[in-house]
Design a protein around this motif. Structure first.
Motif, PDB file in Angstrom:
ATOM      1  N   HIS A 174     -15.334  -2.355  -8.470  1.00 14.06           N
ATOM      2  CA  HIS A 174     -14.381  -3.396  -8.878  1.00 14.06           C
ATOM      3  C   HIS A 174     -13.252  -2.695  -9.632  1.00 14.06           C
ATOM      4  O   HIS A 174     -13.495  -2.012 -10.625  1.00 14.06           O
ATOM      5  N   LEU A 183     -12.710  -2.904   1.790  1.00 20.56           N
ATOM      6  CA  LEU A 183     -11.931  -3.283   0.616  1.00 20.56           C
ATOM      7  C   LEU A 183     -11.485  -4.732   0.742  1.00 20.56           C
ATOM      8  O   LEU A 183     -11.028  -5.156   1.799  1.00 20.56           O
ATOM      9  N   TRP A 184     -11.644  -5.497  -0.345  1.00 24.45           N
ATOM     10  CA  TRP A 184     -11.182  -6.879  -0.416  1.00 24.45           C
ATOM     11  C   TRP A 184     -10.268  -7.037  -1.620  1.00 24.45           C
ATOM     12  O   TRP A 184     -10.548  -6.508  -2.694  1.00 24.45           O
ATOM     13  N   ARG A 185      -9.217  -7.797  -1.453  1.00 23.63           N
ATOM     14  CA  ARG A 185      -8.349  -8.163  -2.570  1.00 23.63           C
ATOM     15  C   ARG A 185      -8.937  -9.406  -3.225  1.00 23.63           C
ATOM     16  O   ARG A 185      -9.477 -10.277  -2.552  1.00 23.63           O
ATOM     17  N   ARG A 226      -4.399  -8.808  -9.666  1.00 28.83           N
ATOM     18  CA  ARG A 226      -4.169  -7.398  -9.322  1.00 28.83           C
ATOM     19  C   ARG A 226      -5.506  -6.668  -9.395  1.00 28.83           C
ATOM     20  O   ARG A 226      -5.703  -5.745 -10.175  1.00 28.83           O
ATOM     21  N   GLU A 227      -6.437  -7.145  -8.571  1.00 27.89           N
ATOM     22  CA  GLU A 227      -7.799  -6.620  -8.560  1.00 27.89           C
ATOM     23  C   GLU A 227      -8.292  -6.517  -7.126  1.00 27.89           C
ATOM     24  O   GLU A 227      -7.810  -7.214  -6.237  1.00 27.89           O
ATOM     25  N   ASN A 228      -9.278  -5.644  -6.940  1.00 24.91           N
ATOM     26  CA  ASN A 228      -9.957  -5.575  -5.653  1.00 24.91           C
ATOM     27  C   ASN A 228     -11.404  -5.171  -5.869  1.00 24.91           C
ATOM     28  O   ASN A 228     -11.775  -4.673  -6.934  1.00 24.91           O
ATOM     29  N   GLY A 244     -14.638  -3.293  -3.487  1.00 23.50           N
ATOM     30  CA  GLY A 244     -14.869  -2.582  -2.242  1.00 23.50           C
ATOM     31  C   GLY A 244     -16.206  -1.899  -2.218  1.00 23.50           C
ATOM     32  O   GLY A 244     -16.865  -1.728  -3.252  1.00 23.50           O
TER      33      GLY A 244
END
Length: 95
Positions: free
Chosen positions: A6, A43-45, A50-52, A54
């Protein structure tokens, strides 16, 4: 090993213009290389932030740290890592 990572981007709002454009371009390029190497697997937004999150793959935590710290945005990132292990009741384990 698989890791759930994260990432929160905490780059200051004062980072703008050409400097920000170059950093974003470099980050995208580095992510592409890590994906081609199989380190950055998925990877996911997180919508609206402003985070992801993966799935990252590395031999061990040291190798993962080397990959994460190679990101151009690394000085501005808050990163939380969970090491993942197989679960005996995983419904997808035989797929």
């Amino acid at each position: 090993m698989d890791f759930l990572v994260h990432i929160i981007n905490q780059a200051p709002v004062t980072l703008q213009g050409k400097e920000l454009e170059e950093l974003v371009k470099a980050e995208s390029g580095r992510a592409k290389v890590l994906a081609e190497q199989g380190v950055l697997f998925k990877l996911w937004r997180i919508a609206g932030k402003r985070e992801n999150v993966g799935i990252w793959r590395a031999k061990d935590a040291n190798e993962l740290h080397a990959a994460l710290s190679s990101l151009p945005f690394f000085p501005y990132l808050q990163i939380d890592v969970l090491s993942l292990a197989e679960h005996p009741n995983d419904p997808r384990k035989d797929l």
